[in-house]
Design an enzyme around this catalytic site. Structure first.
Site, short mmCIF file in Angstrom:
data_model
loop_
_atom_site.label_atom_id
_atom_site.label_comp_id
_atom_site.label_asym_id
_atom_site.label_seq_id
_atom_site.Cartn_x
_atom_site.Cartn_y
_atom_site.Cartn_z
N LYS A 22 26.77 10.97 -8.27
CA LYS A 22 26.00 11.05 -7.01
C LYS A 22 26.82 10.54 -5.83
O LYS A 22 26.93 11.21 -4.81
CB LYS A 22 24.72 10.23 -7.15
CG LYS A 22 24.07 9.85 -5.83
CD LYS A 22 22.90 8.91 -6.06
CE LYS A 22 22.41 8.23 -4.81
NZ LYS A 22 23.16 7.05 -4.37
N ASN A 23 27.37 9.32 -5.96
CA ASN A 23 27.98 8.72 -4.78
C ASN A 23 29.33 9.35 -4.42
O ASN A 23 29.85 9.11 -3.33
CB ASN A 23 28.08 7.20 -4.94
CG ASN A 23 26.69 6.55 -4.82
OD1 ASN A 23 25.74 7.19 -4.35
ND2 ASN A 23 26.57 5.31 -5.27
N ARG A 93 20.97 7.56 2.86
CA ARG A 93 22.02 6.61 3.22
C ARG A 93 23.32 7.36 3.56
O ARG A 93 24.01 7.07 4.51
CB ARG A 93 22.26 5.67 2.03
CG ARG A 93 23.18 4.53 2.32
CD ARG A 93 22.51 3.53 3.20
NE ARG A 93 23.45 2.63 3.84
CZ ARG A 93 23.19 2.02 4.98
NH1 ARG A 93 22.07 2.22 5.62
NH2 ARG A 93 24.07 1.21 5.50
N CYS A 117 17.98 3.14 0.18
CA CYS A 117 17.24 2.08 -0.50
C CYS A 117 17.22 0.82 0.37
O CYS A 117 18.18 0.54 1.09
CB CYS A 117 17.89 1.74 -1.84
SG CYS A 117 17.86 3.09 -3.03
N ARG A 122 21.38 -3.38 6.04
CA ARG A 122 22.49 -2.53 5.60
C ARG A 122 23.28 -2.09 6.83
O ARG A 122 23.17 -0.95 7.28
CB ARG A 122 21.97 -1.32 4.79
CG ARG A 122 21.34 -1.72 3.49
CD ARG A 122 21.00 -0.53 2.62
NE ARG A 122 22.17 0.08 2.01
CZ ARG A 122 22.12 1.05 1.10
NH1 ARG A 122 20.96 1.51 0.68
NH2 ARG A 122 23.22 1.57 0.60
N PRO A 123 24.09 -3.01 7.39
CA PRO A 123 24.81 -2.69 8.62
C PRO A 123 25.90 -1.65 8.40
O PRO A 123 26.35 -1.44 7.27
CB PRO A 123 25.44 -4.04 9.00
CG PRO A 123 25.55 -4.80 7.73
CD PRO A 123 24.41 -4.35 6.87
N ILE A 124 26.30 -0.97 9.51
CA ILE A 124 27.44 -0.05 9.42
C ILE A 124 28.53 -0.46 10.42
O ILE A 124 29.30 0.36 10.88
CB ILE A 124 27.02 1.44 9.60
CG1 ILE A 124 26.31 1.66 10.95
CG2 ILE A 124 26.16 1.93 8.46
CD1 ILE A 124 26.23 3.15 11.32
N ASP A 125 28.56 -1.77 10.71
CA ASP A 125 29.53 -2.25 11.71
C ASP A 125 30.97 -1.97 11.31
O ASP A 125 31.83 -1.74 12.17
CB ASP A 125 29.31 -3.75 11.97
CG ASP A 125 29.45 -4.57 10.70
OD1 ASP A 125 28.70 -4.31 9.74
OD2 ASP A 125 30.32 -5.45 10.64
N GLN A 126 31.27 -2.00 10.01
CA GLN A 126 32.66 -1.77 9.58
C GLN A 126 33.07 -0.30 9.74
O GLN A 126 34.23 0.01 10.01
CB GLN A 126 32.88 -2.23 8.14
CG GLN A 126 32.62 -3.71 7.93
CD GLN A 126 33.49 -4.59 8.81
OE1 GLN A 126 34.72 -4.49 8.80
NE2 GLN A 126 32.87 -5.45 9.58
N ASP A 306 24.96 -1.50 -8.75
CA ASP A 306 24.01 -0.42 -9.07
C ASP A 306 23.59 -0.42 -10.53
O ASP A 306 22.77 0.41 -10.94
CB ASP A 306 24.62 0.95 -8.68
CG ASP A 306 24.78 1.09 -7.18
OD1 ASP A 306 24.14 0.32 -6.43
OD2 ASP A 306 25.55 1.97 -6.74
N1 EPU Z 1 28.52 -4.05 4.77
C1 EPU Z 1 28.66 -4.62 6.01
N2 EPU Z 1 29.04 -3.80 7.03
C2 EPU Z 1 29.29 -2.46 6.86
C3 EPU Z 1 29.14 -1.91 5.59
C4 EPU Z 1 28.75 -2.73 4.56
O1 EPU Z 1 28.45 -5.80 6.20
O2 EPU Z 1 29.64 -1.78 7.83
C5 EPU Z 1 28.12 -4.92 3.64
C6 EPU Z 1 26.77 -4.52 3.05
O3 EPU Z 1 25.70 -5.11 3.75
C7 EPU Z 1 26.91 -4.97 1.63
C8 EPU Z 1 28.40 -4.76 1.32
O4 EPU Z 1 29.05 -4.70 2.59
O5 EPU Z 1 26.61 -6.33 1.54
C9 EPU Z 1 28.74 -3.51 0.53
O6 EPU Z 1 28.18 -2.37 1.16
P1 EPU Z 1 28.82 -0.92 0.99
O7 EPU Z 1 29.19 -0.42 2.34
O8 EPU Z 1 29.87 -0.96 -0.06
O9 EPU Z 1 27.57 -0.08 0.48
P2 EPU Z 1 27.13 1.39 0.89
O10 EPU Z 1 28.32 2.22 1.20
O11 EPU Z 1 26.03 1.35 1.90
C10 EPU Z 1 27.33 2.35 -1.51
C11 EPU Z 1 26.43 3.07 -2.47
C12 EPU Z 1 25.38 2.11 -3.01
C13 EPU Z 1 26.08 0.92 -3.67
C14 EPU Z 1 27.08 0.27 -2.70
C15 EPU Z 1 27.91 -0.81 -3.36
C16 EPU Z 1 26.42 5.31 -1.58
C17 EPU Z 1 25.70 6.39 -0.87
N3 EPU Z 1 25.78 4.17 -1.74
O12 EPU Z 1 26.49 1.88 -0.46
O13 EPU Z 1 24.71 2.83 -4.02
O14 EPU Z 1 25.11 -0.04 -4.03
O15 EPU Z 1 27.99 1.28 -2.21
O16 EPU Z 1 28.62 -0.31 -4.45
O17 EPU Z 1 27.56 5.49 -2.01
C18 EPU Z 1 22.92 3.52 -5.36
O18 EPU Z 1 23.61 4.48 -5.73
O19 EPU Z 1 21.82 3.20 -5.88
C19 EPU Z 1 23.37 2.73 -4.21
C20 EPU Z 1 22.58 1.95 -3.51
#
Ligand code: EPU
Length: 430
Positions: A22-23, A93, A117, A122-126, A306
């Site tokens: 999926k991811n 997401r 979820c 769930r910030p996207i600042d990075q 996950d």
């Molecule tokens: N974070 C920041 N700033 C950002 C991005 C992330 O502070 O700009 C923090 C998050 O708050 C978190 C950590 O960094 O504490 C990791 O977040 P990440 O960006 O890795 O997560 P994501 O990309 O939003 C993906 C998967 C999630 C999985 C996470 C961690 C997808 C679509 N989603 O989320 O998958 O939990 O990576 O491996 O790829 C799932 O499949 O059920 C799912 C939630």
């Protein structure tokens, strides 16, 4: 409103085939926006998140041709507009990948803030930091992310403050067609990060180092069409492994990359579960009692967040007290209340859950509160004595292809039934 009805307490036996990841799929499909030509993508999982992302691309003008159940040909060369309509993108997401892909192709993007979820903030600042380092102006207002580089992005050095899967992949998307070299430091190393890099490289990109914490992307002027097969889903495979651990029995789990499962295999072995690896399958067997263990979730190659809820269920069936530490998300224990209704003894303090093994759960009416928690509820139902009804299964169907059919193939007594309207209304309360 569909719910799953499970008669639990019977061990699993048989073979299950794992679908595409999926991811990886939810990033690779939007990556087709960067490609000038037809992308033939194989091993696409049939899940609602994929249906949603394909429909977003089609609405933007892409042509999507179904070749067979798991293969699609996606051609985004007709897309002319870099602004997305509000609708479905907010429910997903992974819609954040549309920002990187549109910005890379058009130099601008207007995308609704992503959904997904609920694990706390769930910030996207990075992601935004990366786009800005490449010369884009980015601001968030009116529920939209507006990004504009006024032309081609410029390669840059980006150090991620947290290891983020989404930011790593999004910056990679934006950088593929940028001018010059982009270097991502402290990059995520998940298998789907490598899969996206391999997809882009097979279309003509120049990306090195994916799978390590430094990724270098030398921008190219054009990506052309090609053919690519998505990797098997690490988490779907792990979920079936955890199901065998919790319910007992023996299953052959096929179409996997055993290397990607090592962190899960190691924990299950500590718990007394036998795992045999073959080239593209694992055989999981649990005949005796389960041992307690401690698990801390971390970015790859650490134990995946996950898989945390699914393993919590297996630990409820173990002897002794286990500690679970959530190392990625602030709030990923919302499902614990549902497990308590089945007799689980779990105390949560912040990011730590203390699980007292009870060895036995009893069937109850429970809810899926997000995708992986939903999978955990199904596992709890399989392991429990008596009947369990899991509602809100739309969360589960976002990311698990045909879970009812696959579990039935392992001998589980599980049925999807359409809940009467009054029950569905109750489900929506709160
Ligand atoms: N974070 C920041 N700033 C950002 C991005 C992330 O502070 O700009 C923090 C998050 O708050 C978190 C950590 O960094 O504490 C990791 O977040 P990440 O960006 O890795 O997560 P994501 O990309 O939003 C993906 C998967 C999630 C999985 C996470 C961690 C997808 C679509 N989603 O989320 O998958 O939990 O990576 O491996 O790829 C799932 O499949 O059920 C799912 C939630």
């Amino acid at each position: 409103m569909t719910k799953y009805v499970i008669q639990g307490g019977r061990p699993l036996h048989g073979t299950v085939e794992i679908s595409g990841a999926k991811n990886a799929a939810v990033a690779i499909i939007p990556a087709a926006i960067l490609v000038d030509g037809v992308c033939r993508i194989e091993n696409i999982p049939q899940i609602s998140d994929v249906t949603l992302i394909l429909s977003i691309l089609q609405e933007m003008g892409a042509s999507v041709r179904t070749v067979n159940r798991t293969t699609m040909e996606v051609d985004c060369s007709c897309i002319r507009n870099s602004r997305l309509a509000e609708g479905p993108a907010r429910r997903l997401r992974a819609s954040y990948y549309l920002i990187g892909a549109l910005l890379g192709r058009f130099g601008s993007a207007e995308v609704p803030m992503p959904g997904g979820c609920d694990f706390g903030g769930r910030p996207i600042d990075q992601h935004i930091k990366g786009f800005m380092a490449m010369g884009a102006q980015v601001d968030v207002n009116g529920g939209y992310v507006h990004a504009n580089a006024g032309g081609r992005l410029r390669g840059s050095q980006v150090y991620l403050d947290v290891v983020s899967v989404g930011a790593t992949m999004n910056i990679m998307l934006a950088a593929a067609l940028a001018e010059g070299m982009t270097v991502i430091e402290n990059a995520a190393r998940e298998p789907h990060v490598v899969d996206l890099a391999n997809f882009l490289n097979s279309m003509g990109a120049n990306i090195m180092g994916a799978g390590t914490d430094v990724i270098k992307i030398r921008g190219v002027s054009r990506l052309g069409g090609g053919s690519y097969t998505i990797i098997p889903d690490q988490i779907e495979a792990g979920t079936y492994m955890a199901a065998v651990a919790a319910a007992g029995g023996e299953a052959r789990i096929e179409n996997v990359i055993p290397k990607h499962l090592e962190c899960i295999t190691a924990k299950l072995q500590e718990m007394g579960v036998e795992v045999e690896e073959e080239d593209d399958a694992v055989i999981v067997r649990r005949t005796g009692p389960l041992n307690r263990t401690n698990i801390k979730t971390m970015p790859y190659p650490g134990f995946p967040t996950d898989m945390q809820p699914q393993m919590a269920v297996a630990l409820c069936m173990a002897q002794g007290t286990s500690l679970l530490t959530e190392g990625v998300w602030d709030n990923r224990y919302r499902y614990v209340g549902e497990l308590r209704r089945m007799g689980a003894q779990i105390q949560v303090d912040g990011k730590i859950a203390v699980i007292e093994g009870v060895g036995r759960l009893s069937g109850a009416k429970i809810q899926a509160c997000d995708l992986r928690a939903g999978a955990a509820m199904v596992i709890a139902g399989l392991a429990a004595q008596g009947a369990t009804e899991v509602s809100r299964v739309y969360h589960i169907e976002r990311g698990y292809e045909d879970i009812v059919r696959k579990l039935s193939g392992l001998g589980a007594d599980i049925r999807a039934v359409v809940a009467p309207e009054e029950e569905a209304a109750e489900e929506n309360v709160g």
